[in-house]
Scaffold this motif. Structure first.
Motif, PDB file in Angstrom:
ATOM      1  N   ASN A  76       0.807  -0.630  -0.060  1.00 17.09           N
ATOM      2  CA  ASN A  76       0.017   0.254  -0.069  1.00 17.09           C
ATOM      3  C   ASN A  76       0.677   0.872   0.005  1.00 17.09           C
ATOM      4  O   ASN A  76       0.654   2.499  -0.380  1.00 17.09           O
ATOM      5  CB  ASN A  76      -0.956   0.368   1.673  1.00 17.09           C
ATOM      6  CG  ASN A  76      -2.041  -0.763   1.029  1.00 17.09           C
ATOM      7  OD1 ASN A  76      -2.626  -1.533   0.015  1.00 17.09           O
ATOM      8  ND2 ASN A  76      -2.510  -1.323   1.806  1.00 17.09           N
ATOM      9  N   GLY A 100      -5.740   1.741   2.537  1.00 13.52           N
ATOM     10  CA  GLY A 100      -4.917   0.888   1.274  1.00 13.52           C
ATOM     11  C   GLY A 100      -5.956   0.758  -0.048  1.00 13.52           C
ATOM     12  O   GLY A 100      -5.862   0.037  -0.789  1.00 13.52           O
ATOM     13  N   ARG A 101      -6.249   2.227  -0.565  1.00  8.00           N
ATOM     14  CA  ARG A 101      -6.951   3.210  -1.702  1.00  8.00           C
ATOM     15  C   ARG A 101      -7.022   3.855  -1.447  1.00  8.00           C
ATOM     16  O   ARG A 101      -6.824   4.822  -0.882  1.00  8.00           O
ATOM     17  CB  ARG A 101      -8.575   2.084  -1.205  1.00  8.00           C
ATOM     18  CG  ARG A 101      -9.142   2.586  -0.255  1.00  8.00           C
ATOM     19  CD  ARG A 101     -11.103   2.281   0.243  1.00  8.00           C
ATOM     20  NE  ARG A 101     -11.526   2.936   0.500  1.00  8.00           N
ATOM     21  CZ  ARG A 101     -11.759   3.620   1.297  1.00  8.00           C
ATOM     22  NH1 ARG A 101     -11.789   4.820   0.339  1.00  8.00           N
ATOM     23  NH2 ARG A 101     -12.356   4.074   2.437  1.00  8.00           N
TER      24      ARG A 101
END
Length: 213
Positions: free
Chosen positions: A16, A144-145
């Motif tokens: 990430n 993580g996005r």
């Protein structure tokens, strides 16, 4: 065929930190695509895919794959090393260790929380002095996005409407992550709870957390 059927093709694990911070490492979008492909092949046990194999999985030509590979080598993010298999045969493999070492160095210097005994030191992102962008990046690496525009607006409201200290927002994010609650709503509930307890400084929040562990 449904999505669950295609899951049988497997998944590729990617840091990430790399997803969130590759621009700061001066890695282009095309270079990131190549890195993802190299990881995908390596995690399937193929450590030295041909340019043709990589090109077939992307919108890049074989010539572009060769050029981008050389760019990554020139930047010391990628190397071509040799290994010997069990039969004594020597072969080549793509090695991304240098990339992840550079990423580790960047994260430990600019992003990550460092603990020294019983004290916590926050390290700010020296490449971006805009609190909104810094916080958004922090949320993206933890979640993580990428954040949606609405989520960025909510963080902006915390800063400009509620006037929360950015460091307190980061503490609330850490508490959410420790609870494995990856949503801004959960972070907002933490901030409101601290506000109800009249906690306005980082020291006050840390003392409150220590009492309630």
């Amino acid at each position: 065929m449904h999505y669950n059927d295609f899951r049988k093709l497997g998944f590729t694990t990617l840091s990430n930190g790399l997803i969130a911070y590759y621009p700061q490492l001066k890695i282009s979008d095309a270079e990131l695509i190549l890195i993802i492909q190299l990881e995908a092949f390596a995690q399937r046990g193929e450590n030295f895919p041909t340019n043709e194999q990589i090109a077939a999985n992307t919108n890049l030509s074989t010539g572009e794959v060769a050029s981008i590979t050389q760019q990554l080598i020139d930047q010391n993010y990628l190397s071509i090393d040799q290994l010997t298999d069990k039969q004594g045969r020597i072969g080549n493999f793509y090695n991304l260790d240098a990339l992840y070492q550079r990423l580790d160095d960047f994260l430990s210097t600019n992003v990550m929380i460092k603990s020294h005994q019983d004290q916590t030191e926050k390290v700010s992102d020296s490449l971006d002095n805009n609190p909104l962008n810094t916080l958004a990046r922090q949320f993206e690496i933890e979640f993580g996005r990428y954040l949606s525009p609405i989520e960025r607006e909510e963080i902006s409201a915390w800063l400009n409407v509620d006037h929360y200290n950015p460091e307190i927002i980061k503490l609330a994010l850490r508490e959410a992550v420790l609870s494995q609650a990856y949503s801004l709503k959960y972070v907002d509930r933490i901030l409101l709870n601290w506000q109800r307890h009249n906690l306005k400084t980082v020291a006050q929040v840390q003392k409150f957390l220590q009492r309630n562990r």
